[in-house]
Design a protein around this motif. Structure first.
Motif, mmCIF file in Angstrom:
data_model
loop_
_atom_site.group_PDB
_atom_site.id
_atom_site.type_symbol
_atom_site.label_atom_id
_atom_site.label_comp_id
_atom_site.label_asym_id
_atom_site.label_seq_id
_atom_site.Cartn_x
_atom_site.Cartn_y
_atom_site.Cartn_z
ATOM 1 N N ARG A 162 -8.783 35.918 -65.294
ATOM 2 C CA ARG A 162 -8.992 36.595 -64.006
ATOM 3 C C ARG A 162 -8.154 35.980 -62.885
ATOM 4 O O ARG A 162 -8.409 36.196 -61.714
ATOM 5 C CB ARG A 162 -10.477 36.549 -63.635
ATOM 6 C CG ARG A 162 -11.381 37.236 -64.645
ATOM 7 C CD ARG A 162 -12.818 37.347 -64.178
ATOM 8 N NE ARG A 162 -13.370 36.068 -63.750
ATOM 9 C CZ ARG A 162 -13.769 35.802 -62.517
ATOM 10 N NH1 ARG A 162 -13.641 36.716 -61.568
ATOM 11 N NH2 ARG A 162 -14.298 34.630 -62.211
ATOM 12 N N VAL A 163 -7.152 35.215 -63.266
ATOM 13 C CA VAL A 163 -6.318 34.544 -62.279
ATOM 14 C C VAL A 163 -5.391 35.549 -61.601
ATOM 15 O O VAL A 163 -4.844 36.441 -62.236
ATOM 16 C CB VAL A 163 -5.459 33.449 -62.952
ATOM 17 C CG1 VAL A 163 -4.502 32.828 -61.944
ATOM 18 C CG2 VAL A 163 -6.351 32.393 -63.563
ATOM 19 N N ARG A 164 -5.216 35.377 -60.295
ATOM 20 C CA ARG A 164 -4.158 36.115 -59.605
ATOM 21 C C ARG A 164 -3.239 35.099 -58.929
ATOM 22 O O ARG A 164 -3.636 33.972 -58.642
ATOM 23 C CB ARG A 164 -4.722 37.111 -58.602
ATOM 24 C CG ARG A 164 -5.156 36.538 -57.295
ATOM 25 C CD ARG A 164 -5.404 37.640 -56.248
ATOM 26 N NE ARG A 164 -5.512 37.078 -54.916
ATOM 27 C CZ ARG A 164 -6.609 36.624 -54.374
ATOM 28 N NH1 ARG A 164 -7.738 36.682 -55.049
ATOM 29 N NH2 ARG A 164 -6.612 36.121 -53.154
ATOM 30 N N ILE A 165 -2.015 35.510 -58.690
ATOM 31 C CA ILE A 165 -1.027 34.642 -58.065
ATOM 32 C C ILE A 165 -0.730 35.158 -56.664
ATOM 33 O O ILE A 165 -0.425 36.332 -56.474
ATOM 34 C CB ILE A 165 0.273 34.596 -58.891
ATOM 35 C CG1 ILE A 165 -0.008 34.080 -60.307
ATOM 36 C CG2 ILE A 165 1.313 33.735 -58.204
ATOM 37 C CD1 ILE A 165 -0.535 32.669 -60.368
ATOM 38 N N GLU A 166 -0.846 34.290 -55.677
ATOM 39 C CA GLU A 166 -0.454 34.611 -54.301
ATOM 40 C C GLU A 166 0.874 33.912 -54.025
ATOM 41 O O GLU A 166 0.966 32.694 -54.097
ATOM 42 C CB GLU A 166 -1.513 34.135 -53.307
ATOM 43 C CG GLU A 166 -2.831 34.884 -53.410
ATOM 44 C CD GLU A 166 -3.844 34.400 -52.376
ATOM 45 O OE1 GLU A 166 -3.518 33.438 -51.635
ATOM 46 O OE2 GLU A 166 -4.949 34.976 -52.313
ATOM 47 N N LYS A 167 1.909 34.696 -53.707
ATOM 48 C CA LYS A 167 3.242 34.132 -53.497
ATOM 49 C C LYS A 167 3.485 33.900 -52.011
ATOM 50 O O LYS A 167 3.196 34.746 -51.182
ATOM 51 C CB LYS A 167 4.302 35.083 -54.055
ATOM 52 C CG LYS A 167 4.197 35.279 -55.560
ATOM 53 C CD LYS A 167 5.276 36.214 -56.067
ATOM 54 C CE LYS A 167 5.152 36.423 -57.570
ATOM 55 N NZ LYS A 167 6.163 37.367 -58.077
ATOM 56 N N ARG A 168 4.025 32.695 -51.709
ATOM 57 C CA ARG A 168 4.436 32.366 -50.349
ATOM 58 C C ARG A 168 5.842 31.791 -50.385
ATOM 59 O O ARG A 168 6.419 31.611 -51.464
ATOM 60 C CB ARG A 168 3.447 31.382 -49.717
ATOM 61 C CG ARG A 168 2.098 32.007 -49.420
ATOM 62 C CD ARG A 168 1.118 31.001 -48.873
ATOM 63 N NE ARG A 168 0.721 30.062 -49.921
ATOM 64 C CZ ARG A 168 -0.093 29.032 -49.709
ATOM 65 N NH1 ARG A 168 -0.569 28.809 -48.508
ATOM 66 N NH2 ARG A 168 -0.426 28.228 -50.690
ATOM 67 N N VAL A 169 6.390 31.504 -49.225
ATOM 68 C CA VAL A 169 7.782 31.067 -49.166
ATOM 69 C C VAL A 169 7.998 29.757 -49.913
ATOM 70 O O VAL A 169 8.905 29.623 -50.726
ATOM 71 C CB VAL A 169 8.233 30.922 -47.693
ATOM 72 C CG1 VAL A 169 9.651 30.346 -47.628
ATOM 73 C CG2 VAL A 169 8.186 32.269 -46.981
ATOM 74 N N ASP A 170 7.170 28.761 -49.631
ATOM 75 C CA ASP A 170 7.393 27.428 -50.186
ATOM 76 C C ASP A 170 6.487 27.080 -51.352
ATOM 77 O O ASP A 170 6.634 26.027 -51.962
ATOM 78 C CB ASP A 170 7.205 26.374 -49.091
ATOM 79 C CG ASP A 170 5.803 26.455 -48.472
ATOM 80 O OD1 ASP A 170 5.149 27.492 -48.650
ATOM 81 O OD2 ASP A 170 5.385 25.479 -47.817
ATOM 82 N N CYS A 171 5.549 27.963 -51.673
ATOM 83 C CA CYS A 171 4.535 27.606 -52.666
ATOM 84 C C CYS A 171 3.841 28.871 -53.137
ATOM 85 O O CYS A 171 3.755 29.856 -52.402
ATOM 86 C CB CYS A 171 3.536 26.639 -52.022
ATOM 87 S SG CYS A 171 2.421 25.832 -53.161
#
Length: 216
Positions: A61-70
């Protein structure tokens, strides 16, 4: 002396294979993370590489949140079934990198005993997922101690340190037989009897109120 115009200067960033950096806070040296059941898990994962890598696999059930540095590895509300090993894989045109983490999901079991007794009583039989608990059905004036165990799919932890002994204290019952004994132009004398049930907390004093005719 003639000069020749120069064209624009073009620089390029050399390609770099992806790299996952699991040196974020909240984990142990063996890449295991502990989260209490019912809580939100967020693990920040630093990723380097050129061109910027993209995630190609995670599980459950994992989701990935993408940001600029991490990027962040997120489970909204951890459940016991979420416990296990997870693989994170990132790729770009020049390579890939894989890392794994082990997620441990814990709950709590609580026990209570009277001070001086060796007999502990379980307060919950289903794993409790919060970190605040209200214990009920205790006897006023008796000293108690409590302790807590953390639980996951592997088993039960060692108990916490016992709490300091504490004594439940209930409020007193109401004063009895309140009467007006004497009235003058400027004073009123009241008389009453102590409550039938004073309790372990005793009585520190009394509060006296009055209201005008017609008030409730």
């Amino acid at each position: 002396m003639a000069t020749h115009p120069q064209g624009p200067h073009i620089s390029s960033v050399p390609p770099e294979p992806p790299k996952i950096h699991l040196d974020c806070s909240g984990k142990t040296s063996d890449n295991s993370i502990v989260v209490v059941a019912g809580n939100k898990l967020r693990l920040d994962v630093a990723i380097t590489g050129e061109p910027p890598p993209v995630f190609t696999s995670t599980e459950g059930r994992v989701r990935i949140e993408k940001r600029v540095d991490c990027s962040s590895f997120v489970i909204e509300s951890a459940e016991r079934a979420d416990e296990g090993r997870y693989t994170i894989k990132v790729t770009n045109p020049v390579g890939e990198d894989v890392a794994s983490i082990f997620l441990r999901v814990v709950g709590y079991l609580l026990e209570r005993k009277k001070k001086g007794s060796q007999r502990w009583m379980k307060l919950n039989f289903e794993v409790f997922t919060e970190t605040t608990y209200e214990s009920t059905k205790m006897i006023e004036g008796v000293l108690y101690e409590m302790r807590v165990f953390a639980v996951n799919a592997i088993g039960v932890s060692q108990p916490s340190m016992n709490t300091k002994p504490f004594m439940p204290i209930a409020p007193t019952s109401e004063p009895l037989h309140l009467v007006v004994e004497d009235v003058t132009d400027t004073t009123t004398t009241l008389k009453w009897r102590p409550p039938n049930r004073i309790g372990a907390g005793g009585i520190d004093g009394y509060l006296v109120e009055y209201c005008l005719e017609g008030c409730e």
